[in-house]
Write a protein that holds these residues in place. Sequence first.
Motif, mmCIF file in Angstrom:
data_model
loop_
_atom_site.group_PDB
_atom_site.id
_atom_site.type_symbol
_atom_site.label_atom_id
_atom_site.label_comp_id
_atom_site.label_asym_id
_atom_site.label_seq_id
_atom_site.Cartn_x
_atom_site.Cartn_y
_atom_site.Cartn_z
ATOM 1 N N ARG A 139 0.827 -1.208 0.000
ATOM 2 C CA ARG A 139 0.000 0.000 0.000
ATOM 3 C C ARG A 139 0.868 1.269 0.000
ATOM 4 N NH1 ARG A 139 -2.222 -0.741 4.587
ATOM 5 N NH2 ARG A 139 -1.160 0.856 5.765
ATOM 6 N N ILE A 140 1.886 1.305 0.839
ATOM 7 C CA ILE A 140 2.710 2.509 0.990
ATOM 8 C C ILE A 140 3.730 2.661 -0.132
ATOM 9 C CG2 ILE A 140 4.423 3.657 2.449
ATOM 10 C CD1 ILE A 140 3.032 2.350 4.867
ATOM 11 N N TYR A 141 4.455 1.568 -0.446
ATOM 12 C CA TYR A 141 5.592 1.655 -1.370
ATOM 13 C C TYR A 141 5.354 0.971 -2.718
ATOM 14 C CZ TYR A 141 7.821 2.874 3.029
ATOM 15 O OH TYR A 141 8.126 3.455 4.225
ATOM 16 N N HIS A 142 4.235 0.273 -2.833
ATOM 17 C CA HIS A 142 3.917 -0.470 -4.070
ATOM 18 C C HIS A 142 4.991 -1.520 -4.360
ATOM 19 C CE1 HIS A 142 0.867 2.567 -4.564
ATOM 20 N NE2 HIS A 142 1.802 3.484 -4.477
ATOM 21 N N VAL A 143 5.431 -2.198 -3.320
ATOM 22 C CA VAL A 143 6.458 -3.231 -3.458
ATOM 23 C C VAL A 143 6.023 -4.470 -2.671
ATOM 24 C CG1 VAL A 143 7.850 -2.408 -1.502
ATOM 25 C CG2 VAL A 143 8.939 -3.674 -3.337
ATOM 26 N N ASP A 144 6.307 -5.628 -3.232
ATOM 27 C CA ASP A 144 5.964 -6.905 -2.607
ATOM 28 C C ASP A 144 7.220 -7.503 -1.994
ATOM 29 O OD1 ASP A 144 5.131 -9.428 -1.855
ATOM 30 O OD2 ASP A 144 4.390 -9.993 -3.838
ATOM 31 N N ILE A 145 7.315 -7.477 -0.663
ATOM 32 C CA ILE A 145 8.509 -7.997 0.011
ATOM 33 C C ILE A 145 8.606 -9.516 -0.080
ATOM 34 C CG2 ILE A 145 8.777 -6.044 1.574
ATOM 35 C CD1 ILE A 145 7.454 -7.735 3.785
ATOM 36 N N ASP A 146 7.541 -10.162 -0.508
ATOM 37 C CA ASP A 146 7.581 -11.619 -0.689
ATOM 38 C C ASP A 146 8.028 -12.038 -2.084
ATOM 39 O OD1 ASP A 146 6.964 -12.465 1.855
ATOM 40 O OD2 ASP A 146 4.813 -12.616 1.486
ATOM 41 N N ASN A 147 8.191 -11.084 -2.990
ATOM 42 C CA ASN A 147 8.596 -11.390 -4.363
ATOM 43 C C ASN A 147 10.106 -11.585 -4.418
ATOM 44 O OD1 ASN A 147 9.178 -11.535 -7.075
ATOM 45 N ND2 ASN A 147 7.952 -9.749 -7.632
ATOM 46 N N ASP A 148 10.533 -12.825 -4.626
ATOM 47 C CA ASP A 148 11.959 -13.151 -4.666
ATOM 48 C C ASP A 148 12.699 -12.439 -5.791
ATOM 49 O OD1 ASP A 148 11.571 -14.775 -2.464
ATOM 50 O OD2 ASP A 148 11.720 -16.654 -3.585
ATOM 51 N N GLU A 149 11.986 -11.972 -6.808
ATOM 52 C CA GLU A 149 12.634 -11.278 -7.926
ATOM 53 C C GLU A 149 13.203 -9.916 -7.523
ATOM 54 O OE1 GLU A 149 10.170 -11.246 -11.424
ATOM 55 O OE2 GLU A 149 9.826 -13.409 -11.285
ATOM 56 N N ASN A 150 12.845 -9.418 -6.346
ATOM 57 C CA ASN A 150 13.400 -8.164 -5.844
ATOM 58 C C ASN A 150 14.833 -8.326 -5.327
ATOM 59 O OD1 ASN A 150 11.100 -6.468 -6.190
ATOM 60 N ND2 ASN A 150 10.165 -7.435 -4.415
ATOM 61 N N PHE A 151 15.312 -9.554 -5.272
ATOM 62 C CA PHE A 151 16.589 -9.839 -4.611
ATOM 63 C C PHE A 151 17.590 -10.471 -5.567
ATOM 64 C CE2 PHE A 151 13.133 -9.739 -1.646
ATOM 65 C CZ PHE A 151 13.615 -8.896 -0.662
ATOM 66 N N ASP A 152 18.868 -10.245 -5.263
ATOM 67 C CA ASP A 152 19.949 -10.804 -6.072
ATOM 68 C C ASP A 152 20.233 -12.259 -5.716
ATOM 69 O OD1 ASP A 152 20.513 -8.265 -7.312
ATOM 70 O OD2 ASP A 152 21.436 -7.673 -5.407
ATOM 71 N N TYR A 153 20.010 -12.603 -4.460
ATOM 72 C CA TYR A 153 20.353 -13.944 -3.974
ATOM 73 C C TYR A 153 19.323 -14.343 -2.927
ATOM 74 C CZ TYR A 153 23.707 -17.665 -2.566
ATOM 75 O OH TYR A 153 24.342 -18.867 -2.310
ATOM 76 N N VAL A 154 18.684 -15.477 -3.136
ATOM 77 C CA VAL A 154 17.652 -15.970 -2.220
ATOM 78 C C VAL A 154 18.089 -17.334 -1.699
ATOM 79 C CG1 VAL A 154 15.223 -16.618 -1.976
ATOM 80 C CG2 VAL A 154 15.857 -14.715 -3.487
#
Length: 175
Positions: A139-154
Amino acid sequence: ISGMLGSGKSTVAKLLAKKLGYEYYSTGNAQREIAKRRGITTFELNHLADTDPSIDEEIDGVFRKFNAVPSKNFIIDSRMAFFFIPNSIKIKLNVSVEEAGKRIFMDKERTGEKKYKTIQESIDSLRERRRSEVDRFKRIYHVDIDNDENFDYVLDSTLRSPEEIVNLIIHKYKL
Protein backbone atom coordinates in the motif's frame (compact mmCIF):
# COMPACT_ATOMS: atom_id res chain seq x y z
CA ILE A 1 19.63 -8.94 4.17
CA SER A 2 15.90 -9.42 4.22
CA GLY A 3 13.48 -12.13 5.27
CA MET A 4 10.54 -12.79 7.49
CA LEU A 5 10.77 -12.94 11.27
CA GLY A 6 12.58 -16.08 12.33
CA SER A 7 14.43 -16.51 9.02
CA GLY A 8 17.77 -15.81 10.70
CA LYS A 9 18.38 -12.51 8.96
CA SER A 10 19.60 -10.72 12.10
CA THR A 11 21.88 -13.57 13.13
CA VAL A 12 23.27 -13.94 9.60
CA ALA A 13 23.68 -10.17 9.16
CA LYS A 14 25.57 -9.84 12.45
CA LEU A 15 27.82 -12.81 11.67
CA LEU A 16 28.51 -11.57 8.14
CA ALA A 17 29.29 -8.03 9.33
CA LYS A 18 31.64 -9.36 12.01
CA LYS A 19 33.40 -11.73 9.62
CA LEU A 20 33.89 -9.00 7.01
CA GLY A 21 34.63 -6.18 9.46
CA TYR A 22 31.61 -4.18 8.23
CA GLU A 23 29.24 -2.07 10.28
CA TYR A 24 25.86 -3.62 11.14
CA TYR A 25 22.51 -1.82 11.12
CA SER A 26 19.06 -3.21 11.88
CA THR A 27 15.49 -2.12 11.25
CA GLY A 28 14.48 -4.39 14.11
CA ASN A 29 16.60 -2.38 16.54
CA ALA A 30 14.92 0.82 15.36
CA GLN A 31 11.47 -0.77 15.73
CA ARG A 32 12.24 -2.09 19.22
CA GLU A 33 13.44 1.36 20.30
CA ILE A 34 10.28 3.05 18.99
CA ALA A 35 8.08 0.42 20.64
CA LYS A 36 9.96 0.79 23.93
CA ARG A 37 9.55 4.59 23.85
CA ARG A 38 5.81 4.09 23.32
CA GLY A 39 5.51 1.40 25.98
CA ILE A 40 4.25 -1.28 23.56
CA THR A 41 5.55 -4.49 21.97
CA THR A 42 6.92 -4.61 18.44
CA PHE A 43 3.86 -6.67 17.51
CA GLU A 44 1.62 -3.81 18.73
CA LEU A 45 3.86 -1.27 16.95
CA ASN A 46 3.42 -3.22 13.72
CA HIS A 47 -0.37 -2.97 14.04
CA LEU A 48 -0.12 0.72 14.92
CA ALA A 49 1.99 1.28 11.78
CA ASP A 50 -0.99 0.07 9.72
CA THR A 51 -2.72 3.37 10.56
CA ASP A 52 0.19 5.65 11.58
CA PRO A 53 2.53 6.32 8.62
CA SER A 54 4.95 8.28 10.83
CA ILE A 55 6.30 4.98 12.19
CA ASP A 56 7.45 3.72 8.78
CA GLU A 57 8.69 7.21 7.88
CA GLU A 58 10.85 7.31 11.03
CA ILE A 59 12.36 3.87 10.43
CA ASP A 60 12.74 4.12 6.66
CA GLY A 61 14.28 7.58 6.76
CA VAL A 62 17.31 6.14 8.52
CA PHE A 63 17.94 3.66 5.72
CA ARG A 64 17.31 6.08 2.84
CA LYS A 65 20.37 8.02 4.08
CA PHE A 66 22.67 5.10 3.28
CA ASN A 67 22.48 5.98 -0.42
CA ALA A 68 24.61 9.03 0.36
CA VAL A 69 27.55 6.89 1.55
CA PRO A 70 28.17 4.48 -1.36
CA SER A 71 31.83 3.82 -0.53
CA LYS A 72 31.11 2.62 3.01
CA ASN A 73 30.77 -1.12 3.65
CA PHE A 74 27.89 -2.15 5.87
CA ILE A 75 25.35 -4.91 6.37
CA ILE A 76 21.71 -3.98 6.93
CA ASP A 77 19.14 -6.32 8.43
CA SER A 78 15.83 -5.03 7.09
CA ARG A 79 12.76 -6.12 5.19
CA MET A 80 12.72 -2.91 3.10
CA ALA A 81 16.38 -1.80 2.74
CA PHE A 82 16.55 -3.52 -0.67
CA PHE A 83 14.00 -0.96 -1.84
CA PHE A 84 15.63 2.08 -0.23
CA ILE A 85 19.20 1.19 -1.23
CA PRO A 86 18.90 0.03 -4.85
CA ASN A 87 22.66 -0.06 -5.52
CA SER A 88 23.36 -2.84 -3.07
CA ILE A 89 23.60 -6.61 -2.92
CA LYS A 90 20.10 -7.68 -1.95
CA ILE A 91 19.85 -11.00 -0.13
CA LYS A 92 16.66 -12.65 1.10
CA LEU A 93 16.35 -15.52 3.53
CA ASN A 94 13.26 -17.68 3.19
CA VAL A 95 12.15 -20.09 5.90
CA SER A 96 9.13 -22.27 6.53
CA VAL A 97 6.66 -20.56 8.85
CA GLU A 98 6.77 -23.63 11.09
CA GLU A 99 10.54 -23.37 11.55
CA ALA A 100 10.33 -19.59 12.02
CA GLY A 101 7.63 -20.03 14.67
CA LYS A 102 9.73 -22.62 16.47
CA ARG A 103 12.83 -20.40 16.39
CA ILE A 104 10.96 -17.41 17.79
CA PHE A 105 9.26 -19.52 20.45
CA MET A 106 12.62 -20.98 21.56
CA ASP A 107 14.54 -17.68 21.46
CA LYS A 108 14.62 -16.49 25.07
CA GLU A 109 16.86 -13.51 24.21
CA ARG A 110 14.38 -11.92 21.77
CA THR A 111 13.33 -8.55 23.16
CA GLY A 112 10.22 -6.51 22.47
CA GLU A 113 8.25 -9.53 21.30
CA LYS A 114 5.26 -11.13 22.91
CA LYS A 115 6.11 -14.27 24.89
CA TYR A 116 4.16 -17.10 23.28
CA LYS A 117 2.66 -19.99 25.24
CA THR A 118 2.96 -22.47 22.36
CA ILE A 119 4.81 -22.85 19.08
CA GLN A 120 1.45 -22.75 17.28
CA GLU A 121 0.65 -19.38 18.87
CA SER A 122 4.02 -18.13 17.61
CA ILE A 123 3.29 -19.45 14.10
CA ASP A 124 -0.17 -17.85 14.04
CA SER A 125 1.27 -14.52 15.19
CA LEU A 126 4.00 -14.70 12.50
CA ARG A 127 1.42 -15.28 9.79
CA GLU A 128 -0.67 -12.34 10.97
CA ARG A 129 2.33 -10.01 11.27
CA ARG A 130 3.69 -11.00 7.86
CA ARG A 131 0.30 -10.46 6.23
CA SER A 132 0.15 -7.01 7.86
CA GLU A 133 3.65 -6.07 6.67
CA VAL A 134 3.14 -7.35 3.13
CA ASP A 135 -0.15 -5.45 2.83
CA ARG A 136 1.27 -2.26 4.36
CA PHE A 137 4.41 -2.18 2.17
CA LYS A 138 2.33 -2.84 -0.95
CA ARG A 139 0.00 0.00 0.00
CA ILE A 140 2.71 2.51 0.99
CA TYR A 141 5.59 1.66 -1.37
CA HIS A 142 3.92 -0.47 -4.07
CA VAL A 143 6.46 -3.23 -3.46
CA ASP A 144 5.96 -6.91 -2.61
CA ILE A 145 8.51 -8.00 0.01
CA ASP A 146 7.58 -11.62 -0.69
CA ASN A 147 8.60 -11.39 -4.36
CA ASP A 148 11.96 -13.15 -4.67
CA GLU A 149 12.63 -11.28 -7.93
CA ASN A 150 13.40 -8.16 -5.84
CA PHE A 151 16.59 -9.84 -4.61
CA ASP A 152 19.95 -10.80 -6.07
CA TYR A 153 20.35 -13.94 -3.97
CA VAL A 154 17.65 -15.97 -2.22
CA LEU A 155 18.49 -18.71 0.26
CA ASP A 156 16.28 -21.02 2.28
CA SER A 157 17.41 -20.99 5.90
CA THR A 158 15.01 -23.68 7.12
CA LEU A 159 17.67 -26.42 7.22
CA ARG A 160 20.85 -24.30 7.13
CA SER A 161 22.89 -22.92 10.00
CA PRO A 162 23.69 -19.20 10.10
CA GLU A 163 27.38 -20.03 9.57
CA GLU A 164 26.56 -22.04 6.45
CA ILE A 165 24.51 -19.17 5.04
CA VAL A 166 27.29 -16.66 5.75
CA ASN A 167 29.80 -18.91 3.97
CA LEU A 168 27.47 -19.26 0.96
CA ILE A 169 27.13 -15.48 0.72
CA ILE A 170 30.87 -14.89 1.03
CA HIS A 171 31.58 -17.55 -1.59
CA LYS A 172 28.94 -16.25 -4.03
CA TYR A 173 30.15 -12.65 -3.85
CA LYS A 174 33.82 -13.44 -3.25
CA LEU A 175 33.83 -11.12 -0.23
